[in-house]
Structure formats: C-alpha cells, structure tokens
Design an enzyme around this catalytic site. Structure first.
Site, PDB file in Angstrom:
ATOM      1  CD  GLU A  42      -3.206   3.896  -0.263  1.00 30.98           C
ATOM      2  OE1 GLU A  42      -3.129   2.756   0.219  1.00 30.98           O
ATOM      3  OE2 GLU A  42      -2.819   4.921   0.349  1.00 30.98           O
ATOM      4  CE  LYS A  83       0.896  -0.651   1.173  1.00 32.56           C
ATOM      5  NZ  LYS A  83       0.181   0.259   2.099  1.00 32.56           N
ATOM      6  CB  CYS A  85       0.272   4.082   1.312  1.00 32.86           C
ATOM      7  SG  CYS A  85      -0.051   4.838   2.934  1.00 32.86           S
TER       8      CYS A  85
END
Length: 513
Positions: free
Chosen positions: A280, A335, A389
C-alpha cells in the site's frame, strides 16, 4: 409519608469495586486468545466465568456493569495497538495516545455492556440471564461490523483462526466462530446440575466435546485435497519502510530503490515472476504525476508491477491500487472503506478549517472513498479482488456469486500498528477471509507480515515484521464457493437470535399470560 431512599440505595445495583476489578481481569484473560498469543482456552474459561457472573447479577444494571468492566479489559489489551499511530510523531500526537486507548476500550466495552443489560431486562434470573448474554454477544460481534462504519476487530470468534476449529468459518463465517466461542462458554450454565463445583461438570464436558468436534471437523477439512497451484508465479515485495521515515525525502528514495532492487532480483533456480506486487502507498509520487514511471518501473522489474499508490482528482485524493507495465498504467481500484481519523476525518470540511487531518493521508486532509468492491483483470493473470489494508477485516466486502474472483490480493501498510499485536491480528483476519471465501490470498505488507495464504487459510510462506525481502511463490488454486460464500452470516446470526429467544421463553410466556 414515605421517607426518601438513602443516597447509597441507588448505588447498590453497581457491583463492588473488587468485583469489577475481577471482571476487568477476566476481560484481559479473554483477550489472550487473540493473535499473537492465541491462548484460546483461556478465552473460553474467562468468558464462561463472565457468563456465570452476568447470570448471577441481581438485575440488568449489575449485569451491564460486570460486562462493561470485562469488555474494557478485553479491548484495552486486544486493541492496545491503537496507540501506535500516535507515536509515529510523538511530539505532535503522543499526548492523544492514552485517550485513544481509553475511548477504544470503552467503546468496545459498550458492545458487551449493552448485551448484559438487555439480558438482565428480557431474561432475568439465573441461568437464563447468562445464556441470553452469550447469544447477544454473538449478535453484538455481528453488529460491530456495521455500526459507525464497522470495526469487526477482536471478535470473540477470532480466537480460533490459528486452530483447526477456524475451518468452521468456511461454513458459518466469522460470526459462526463467535457462536462457537460463546456456546462453549455458556454450556456450563445451560447444563448446570445441583450446587458446588460439580454442578458445572456436565456442561463443561459438553463444552469440551463441542470444541473437540470443531477441531475434528477442521482437521478433516485440512486433510482434504487442495486444488493444484496455478502456473502463475507472483513476487511479493516487503521494503520495510519505517513509518516515521516513509515520507522523508531522503529515506523515501532509499525505500524506492529497495523496492526496485528486490523486484529485479533474479534467482537462477526459479522462473521469473509473472507479476510483482508492492504494498500500500508504495511510492512517494501521485499516480497522476507518474510520467514515464510505469514503463520504467516495469522494465526494471522485468514484469508488470501491481502496487498501492495515491492519486488525485482536483482537490480529492484516493488511496488506490493499479498496475504498471510496458503499456503504461492499468485499471485503477480506489479504496472505498476508509478508516475514520486514519484516512478521513468525520465532518471533514469543518475539521479541515481547524487544521485536523487524517493520519495516513499524505496529501490533503484525507482520502475520498472509491465506488466499492470489484474484481480486476490484468493481462496474463486470473481475476482478483483487491483489498487495501483495513478492507480485509470486512467479510461482507468479499465478492461472491457471478463476480467471484479467483484470488484475493491485500496490499497494506501495517507500520502504523506497531510490532506487538496489531500486525499479527491483521494477518490473522486475512487468513479468515481466505477460509470464508475458499480463495487464496496474496498479501504484500510494507513492514510485514507479507504472506502467501492458500484457500484454506494456511500460510504457505511469510516475511515477518521489520524485515526487507521478497517472496516468490506460485499462486495457489481456488476451492469451489464455500457454504458461507452462498449463505453469508445469516445462519449464525439467526441461530444466536434463536438462543436469545429460548432464554427469554419464560419471560415471554409470563408477559403474555
């Protein structure tokens, strides 16, 4: 005229401090079943004692106090990693750390206290009060995945992930594991016979048999054949970029060079990878400012590079994933499930005027959410679902049905979580997603734990914390859709609700008479 009750009378429903301290200790003991300790038997014992204490409480208020104290101890230890983001820049944010831990522990404790109070109100008396509490905690674990955007972390069922019993999640999901925990804890109450310590032996025996059955079923599943590995070879890169130095101009170049060198390394005994995966927010530039970097990075690595990267659209910023190849930039995934205060700030416009920004957002005051989960397809690779994540802790985001991918990819930066418990709990939940879905999961983490996880949640290879390195591995094969992938959490949720209704049965009969 009736004399007013003395002031102390209103406080009698609250247990004595010594009793609450004992409850606090039970909560701490229960947290030791979470990763990295994995002492699941202590959790079952501690929760069994807590159910007993809730069952024996004089009224709903006392039951809630017992549960609140135990919940506070549980979440204070299990979520202790929450202080770590505030210690990255301790001179600026360090003073917030104790407040963050207290609020997190207290907020989590409310998800035990409310079930304690409801159990006391709707199923009063011993042992029904404790049985109802156990069922309500399972429902509370489920609700924690939804309320206030959700935080399904340190569920009571997570104690089984590292054991064969964790394979039950393929059928019943993570909430089914919570039901296993709370059922094992409540059985000594349900089958109590007589008085004294011998009274719990029948129920304790049944509890042990239930756990043994879950272990046996899990071992049988683990002994079954797995599909063959695919011919796809992937390389996971872990640069070990310390969070305090990650965005420093000098060190960010050091970490970038480390990513390139690890990606380009060649092993004469192994074929070249079909794709390289970086974690990430791997690079210090925005996607829209990349220039020829996609072609240059792919050429240096000798393969397409899938990576986490930030991007902007006007004044909005996104935490994204894309692929770099000789053709340039591939499709982009943004995300969508963001961490409150970590990646965005509630009431962001107001907070921005006060100078308050999200911790993890390097640009602007926070990220904007993407449109939602999706499968991605890249040339030469089977379709996969990206999870950035925190998204990997939500089983409800896994794609099932016609959109089901062939593997899961998690890119993450767990440097925020410290080194004691947070990263290990995070990778444990990644394993749980693989068990639930029946899909292999490849995990690239900035500082660890990077891992290759097969379709039954077993770790094939991993790089531990604070190590730079790479993992070269074949992509494991996928299993057919699991029962959980077809039915979701509903069987476990309905079973827990039924247990609560059974515990309330006499109360409901009395009320209706």
């Amino acid at each position: 005229m009736t004399a007013p009750a003395p002031r102390s009378a209103g406080l009698r429903r609250r247990p004595r401090p010594a009793a609450l301290l004992a409850d606090l200790g039970l909560g701490v003991l229960a947290a030791l079943g979470q990763a990295p300790w994995n002492l699941w038997f202590l959790t079952v014992l501690a929760l069994a004692l807590l159910c007993w204490r809730v069952a024996a409480a004089r009224d709903a208020r006392a039951a809630a106090w017992h549960a609140l104290a135990a919940g506070f101890g549980h979440f204070a230890l299990a979520m202790s990693w929450i202080v770590e983001p505030f210690l990255v820049e301790p001179e600026v944010y360090g003073w917030m750390a104790p407040f963050a831990l207290f609020l997190m522990a207290f907020g989590g404790a409310l998800f035990w206290a409310v079930p304690g109070w409801i159990a006391g109100r709707l199923a009063p008396g011993f042992p029904r009060q404790g049985v109802a509490f156990a069922g309500l905690v399972v429902l509370s674990d489920w609700l924690r995945g939804w309320i206030f955007t959700g935080l399904p972390w340190a569920l009571t069922g997570h104690i089984w992930i590292a054991t064969p019993a964790g394979q039950s999640a393929a059928t019943f999901g993570s909430i089914g594991l919570s039901a296993l925990t709370m059922t094992a804890a409540a059985l000594p109450l349900v089958f109590r016979r007589g008085t004294g310590w011998r009274a719990v032996l029948p129920g304790a025996t049944l509890s042990a048999l239930l756990i043994a059955l879950a272990f046996s079923a899990g071992l049988a599943r683990l002994a079954g054949p797995l599909p063959s590995d695919t011919p796809i070879r992937l390389r996971l890169i872990q640069p070990d970029a310390t969070q305090a130095l990650k965005w420093d101009p000098y060190w960010s170049e050091v970490f970038f060079r480390r990513l390139l060198d690890l990606s380009a390394a060649r092993d004469p005994d192994r074929p070249a990878p079909d794709a390289v995966i970086w974690p990430e927010t791997a690079v210090n530039f925005l996607l829209d400012q990349a220039g020829t970097a996609p072609q240059d990075i792919a050429a240096y690595a000798g393969a397409p590079v899938i990576l986490g990267i930030q991007r902007s659209e006007g004044e909005r910023y996104f935490n994204s994933l894309t692929a770099f190849s000789a053709q340039g930039t591939g499709p982009v995934y943004d995300k969508f499930h963001l961490v409150p205060f970590g990646e965005y700030t509630p009431w962001g416009d107001v907070m921005a005027r006060l100078g308050v920004r999200a911790f993890a957002a390097q640009h602007g005051f926070g990220y904007s959410p993407g449109p939602g989960p999706k499968a991605m397809t890249l040339p030469g690779l089977p379709a996969f679902q990206p999870l950035i994540c925190y998204e990997a802790v939500f089983s409800r985001h896994l794609l099932t049905g016609p959109d089901r991918p062939q593997w899961l990819l998690q890119v993450t930066n767990d440097a925020w979580f410290g080194t004691v418990s947070g990263p290990w709990q995070h990778v444990a939940q990644a394993r749980l997603r693989a068990i639930e879905s029946g899909l292999p999961l490849m995990r690239a983490a900035n500082t660890g734990v990077s891992a290759v996880i097969d379709a039954r949640g077993q770790v094939r290879a991993e790089l531990g914390l604070n190590r730079a390195g790479r993992i070269d591995a074949a992509l494991p094969g996928a299993l057919p859709p699991t029962p959980w992938a077809r039915l979701g959490d509903w069987p476990a949720v309905l079973a827990a609700a039924a247990a609560v209704l059974v515990a309330m049965r006499r109360r409901l009969t009395t009320t209706g008479a």
